[in-house]
Design a protein around this motif. Sequence first.
Motif, PDB file in Angstrom:
ATOM      1  N   MET A   1       0.883  -1.091   0.278  1.00 32.87           N
ATOM      2  CA  MET A   1      -0.195   0.110   0.206  1.00 32.87           C
ATOM      3  C   MET A   1       1.006   1.552   0.282  1.00 32.87           C
ATOM      4  N   ASN A   2       0.983   2.428  -0.612  1.00 34.77           N
ATOM      5  CA  ASN A   2       1.348   3.491  -1.110  1.00 34.77           C
ATOM      6  C   ASN A   2       0.790   4.212  -0.353  1.00 34.77           C
ATOM      7  N   GLU A   3       0.847   5.204   0.764  1.00 38.41           N
ATOM      8  CA  GLU A   3       0.739   5.923   1.312  1.00 38.41           C
ATOM      9  C   GLU A   3      -0.824   6.563   1.056  1.00 38.41           C
ATOM     10  N   PRO A   4      -1.354   5.834   1.481  1.00 37.88           N
ATOM     11  CA  PRO A   4      -2.726   5.601   1.532  1.00 37.88           C
ATOM     12  C   PRO A   4      -3.416   6.383   3.137  1.00 37.88           C
ATOM     13  N   LYS A   5      -4.332   7.352   2.912  1.00 36.76           N
ATOM     14  CA  LYS A   5      -4.864   8.526   3.954  1.00 36.76           C
ATOM     15  C   LYS A   5      -5.726   7.860   4.872  1.00 36.76           C
ATOM     16  N   GLU A   6      -6.820   6.786   4.484  1.00 35.11           N
ATOM     17  CA  GLU A   6      -7.477   5.918   5.093  1.00 35.11           C
ATOM     18  C   GLU A   6      -8.212   4.352   4.968  1.00 35.11           C
ATOM     19  N   ILE A   7      -8.109   3.431   6.120  1.00 33.78           N
ATOM     20  CA  ILE A   7      -8.434   2.371   4.752  1.00 33.78           C
ATOM     21  C   ILE A   7      -9.620   1.950   5.216  1.00 33.78           C
ATOM     22  N   PRO A   8     -10.691   1.340   4.315  1.00 33.77           N
ATOM     23  CA  PRO A   8     -11.918   1.141   4.378  1.00 33.77           C
ATOM     24  C   PRO A   8     -12.106   0.171   5.516  1.00 33.77           C
ATOM     25  N   GLN A   9     -12.779   0.173   6.379  1.00 39.32           N
ATOM     26  CA  GLN A   9     -13.274  -1.451   7.510  1.00 39.32           C
ATOM     27  C   GLN A   9     -13.112  -2.365   6.666  1.00 39.32           C
ATOM     28  N   ALA A  10     -14.064  -1.821   5.181  1.00 41.29           N
ATOM     29  CA  ALA A  10     -13.699  -4.075   4.042  1.00 41.29           C
ATOM     30  C   ALA A  10     -12.514  -4.218   4.123  1.00 41.29           C
ATOM     31  N   LEU A  11     -11.980  -3.428   3.581  1.00 45.69           N
ATOM     32  CA  LEU A  11     -10.561  -3.354   3.476  1.00 45.69           C
ATOM     33  C   LEU A  11      -9.951  -4.101   4.384  1.00 45.69           C
ATOM     34  N   GLN A  12      -9.096  -3.531   5.614  1.00 43.84           N
ATOM     35  CA  GLN A  12      -8.540  -3.847   6.973  1.00 43.84           C
ATOM     36  C   GLN A  12      -8.886  -5.269   6.702  1.00 43.84           C
ATOM     37  N   THR A  13     -10.449  -5.865   7.009  1.00 47.83           N
ATOM     38  CA  THR A  13     -10.729  -7.447   7.391  1.00 47.83           C
ATOM     39  C   THR A  13      -9.886  -7.940   6.160  1.00 47.83           C
ATOM     40  N   THR A  14      -9.979  -7.985   4.714  1.00 49.27           N
ATOM     41  CA  THR A  14      -9.743  -8.468   3.618  1.00 49.27           C
ATOM     42  C   THR A  14      -8.133  -8.623   3.566  1.00 49.27           C
ATOM     43  N   LEU A  15      -7.483  -7.597   3.973  1.00 49.32           N
ATOM     44  CA  LEU A  15      -5.955  -7.304   3.909  1.00 49.32           C
ATOM     45  C   LEU A  15      -5.274  -8.334   5.388  1.00 49.32           C
ATOM     46  N   LYS A  16      -6.305  -8.302   6.327  1.00 46.05           N
ATOM     47  CA  LYS A  16      -5.548  -8.867   7.855  1.00 46.05           C
ATOM     48  C   LYS A  16      -5.850 -10.287   7.333  1.00 46.05           C
ATOM     49  N   SER A  17      -6.787 -10.499   6.900  1.00 49.06           N
ATOM     50  CA  SER A  17      -7.316 -12.438   6.378  1.00 49.06           C
ATOM     51  C   SER A  17      -6.067 -12.620   5.365  1.00 49.06           C
ATOM     52  N   PHE A  18      -6.050 -11.772   4.637  1.00 47.77           N
ATOM     53  CA  PHE A  18      -4.420 -12.717   2.913  1.00 47.77           C
ATOM     54  C   PHE A  18      -3.504 -12.961   3.851  1.00 47.77           C
ATOM     55  N   VAL A  19      -3.129 -11.141   5.463  1.00 49.50           N
ATOM     56  CA  VAL A  19      -1.997 -11.439   6.223  1.00 49.50           C
ATOM     57  C   VAL A  19      -2.056 -12.813   6.369  1.00 49.50           C
ATOM     58  N   GLU A  20      -2.711 -13.200   7.519  1.00 50.48           N
ATOM     59  CA  GLU A  20      -3.308 -14.205   8.291  1.00 50.48           C
ATOM     60  C   GLU A  20      -3.206 -15.728   7.543  1.00 50.48           C
ATOM     61  N   LYS A  21      -3.280 -15.654   5.954  1.00 49.27           N
ATOM     62  CA  LYS A  21      -3.009 -16.727   5.145  1.00 49.27           C
ATOM     63  C   LYS A  21      -2.022 -16.919   4.111  1.00 49.27           C
ATOM     64  N   GLY A  22      -1.107 -16.040   4.858  1.00 45.85           N
ATOM     65  CA  GLY A  22       0.318 -16.307   4.015  1.00 45.85           C
ATOM     66  C   GLY A  22       1.223 -15.107   3.268  1.00 45.85           C
ATOM     67  N   GLY A  23      -0.256 -14.231   3.401  1.00 41.24           N
ATOM     68  CA  GLY A  23       0.441 -13.499   2.135  1.00 41.24           C
ATOM     69  C   GLY A  23       1.453 -12.232   2.632  1.00 41.24           C
TER      70      GLY A  23
END
Length: 92
Positions: A1-23
């Motif tokens: 992610m390059n310089e986001p000013k905010e991260i919507p809750q839906a994207l936060q959830t998706t990113l957390k799941s992505f990282v937990e799966k090894g991303g």
Amino acid sequence: MNEPKEIPQALQTTLKSFVEKGGNLVFIPSNENSPSNMLGRFLSNFGNIQFKSLQKAEKLITKIAFNNPLYSSVFEKQITNFQYPSTKSSSR
């Protein structure tokens, strides 16, 4: 992610799941964000990430860690006479 000013809750959830799966997630903070805001709290979900104060001084980049997994498909070969860039601000 390059310089986001905010991260919507839906994207936060998706990113957390992505990282937990090894991303892997590379996060480049914006100069406009403070460490205590929502982005700092979001990043705390991924470990002990701490921002340091922003230093507005030019800094020369003097080497590349070619063995870092982040660069695994970036460079075709290691160059010894590389013309290194500089940065106008940093948090270290």
